[in-house]
Design a protein around this motif. Structure first.
Motif, mmCIF file in Angstrom:
data_model
loop_
_atom_site.group_PDB
_atom_site.id
_atom_site.type_symbol
_atom_site.label_atom_id
_atom_site.label_comp_id
_atom_site.label_asym_id
_atom_site.label_seq_id
_atom_site.Cartn_x
_atom_site.Cartn_y
_atom_site.Cartn_z
ATOM 1 N N GLU A 54 0.838 -1.195 0.000
ATOM 2 C CA GLU A 54 0.000 0.000 0.000
ATOM 3 C C GLU A 54 0.874 1.246 0.000
ATOM 4 N N LEU A 55 0.260 2.372 -0.287
ATOM 5 C CA LEU A 55 0.894 3.676 -0.168
ATOM 6 C C LEU A 55 0.220 4.384 0.991
ATOM 7 N N LEU A 56 1.006 4.786 1.970
ATOM 8 C CA LEU A 56 0.479 5.488 3.135
ATOM 9 C C LEU A 56 0.842 6.964 3.013
ATOM 10 N N ILE A 57 -0.184 7.794 2.926
ATOM 11 C CA ILE A 57 0.021 9.233 2.772
ATOM 12 C C ILE A 57 -0.387 9.924 4.067
ATOM 13 N N ALA A 58 0.556 10.675 4.609
ATOM 14 C CA ALA A 58 0.319 11.349 5.885
ATOM 15 C C ALA A 58 -0.725 12.437 5.737
ATOM 16 N N THR A 59 -1.573 12.506 6.743
ATOM 17 C CA THR A 59 -2.570 13.558 6.822
ATOM 18 C C THR A 59 -2.670 13.954 8.289
ATOM 19 N N GLY A 60 -2.930 15.199 8.529
ATOM 20 C CA GLY A 60 -3.035 15.646 9.908
ATOM 21 C C GLY A 60 -4.355 16.327 10.186
ATOM 22 N N GLY A 61 -5.029 16.711 9.124
ATOM 23 C CA GLY A 61 -6.289 17.408 9.321
ATOM 24 C C GLY A 61 -6.071 18.658 10.143
ATOM 25 N N SER A 62 -7.112 19.110 10.732
ATOM 26 C CA SER A 62 -6.993 20.322 11.548
ATOM 27 C C SER A 62 -6.586 20.000 12.971
ATOM 28 N N GLY A 63 -6.607 18.739 13.348
ATOM 29 C CA GLY A 63 -6.275 18.366 14.720
ATOM 30 C C GLY A 63 -4.796 18.309 15.018
ATOM 31 N N GLY A 64 -3.960 18.276 13.966
ATOM 32 C CA GLY A 64 -2.524 18.261 14.188
ATOM 33 C C GLY A 64 -1.955 16.905 14.558
ATOM 34 N N GLN A 65 -2.746 15.865 14.518
ATOM 35 C CA GLN A 65 -2.279 14.518 14.831
ATOM 36 C C GLN A 65 -2.087 13.759 13.524
ATOM 37 N N ILE A 66 -0.853 13.336 13.248
ATOM 38 C CA ILE A 66 -0.574 12.646 11.993
ATOM 39 C C ILE A 66 -1.235 11.278 11.982
ATOM 40 N N LYS A 67 -1.882 11.011 10.859
ATOM 41 C CA LYS A 67 -2.454 9.702 10.561
ATOM 42 C C LYS A 67 -2.002 9.386 9.149
ATOM 43 N N PHE A 68 -2.155 8.130 8.738
ATOM 44 C CA PHE A 68 -1.791 7.766 7.378
ATOM 45 C C PHE A 68 -3.015 7.222 6.660
#
Length: 144
Positions: free
Chosen positions: A125-139
């Motif tokens: 898979e390709l995991l792309i980091a996202t943080g949204g407005s909460g500032g917590q990194i998720k993939f």
């Protein structure tokens, strides 16, 4: 919708063809081959029957080398997590907690590819980091 060709089939069919265009020609195919060879060597060095890592963390600022590293890691059967080289300490701590990358030992000459751990999946898979407005990194997980 299922893709018509797998990544490996697509790479085999397109190998050597012009694919990425820009201000100047960039040698993506030899770079993919070089990185693939480095990853295969890394796997072959593992003393056990299991892979030493389930994923590769790509922290590459150059777009061409980043794409080559992603394709080489996928081609070698690894899930790929994309990282932003500009992240600060807070973001890197979150990534370290999530993926346990070994950033003390880069793989290959480029110094932007690191062994990491994610739960194994049936296909890379390709995991792309996202943080949204909460500032917590998720993939966010993506398949070919």
């Amino acid at each position: 919708m299922k893709p018509q060709f797998s990544l490996d089939e697509t790479l085999r069919r397109r190998w050597g063809q012009p694919w990425i265009w820009g201000a100047e020609a960039w040698p993506i195919w030899p770079t993919i081959a070089d990185i693939s060879q480095e990853l295969e060597h890394y796997v072959a060095q593992s003393p056990s029957m299991e892979r030493p890592a389930t994923a590769m963390l790509v922290q590459e600022a150059d777009p061409g080398r980043c794409l080559a590293a992603v394709l080489a890691a996928w081609r070698t059967g690894f899930t790929v997590a994309l990282a932003n080289p500009q992240w600060g300490q807070r973001e890197w701590q979150q990534v370290d907690d999530l993926l346990q990358p070994d950033r003390s030992q880069p793989l290959g000459a480029g110094g932007s590819l690191y062994a990491a751990q994610v739960p194994p999946t049936a296909t890379p898979e390709l995991l792309i980091a996202t943080g949204g407005s909460g500032g917590q990194i998720k993939f966010a997980r993506h398949t070919w």
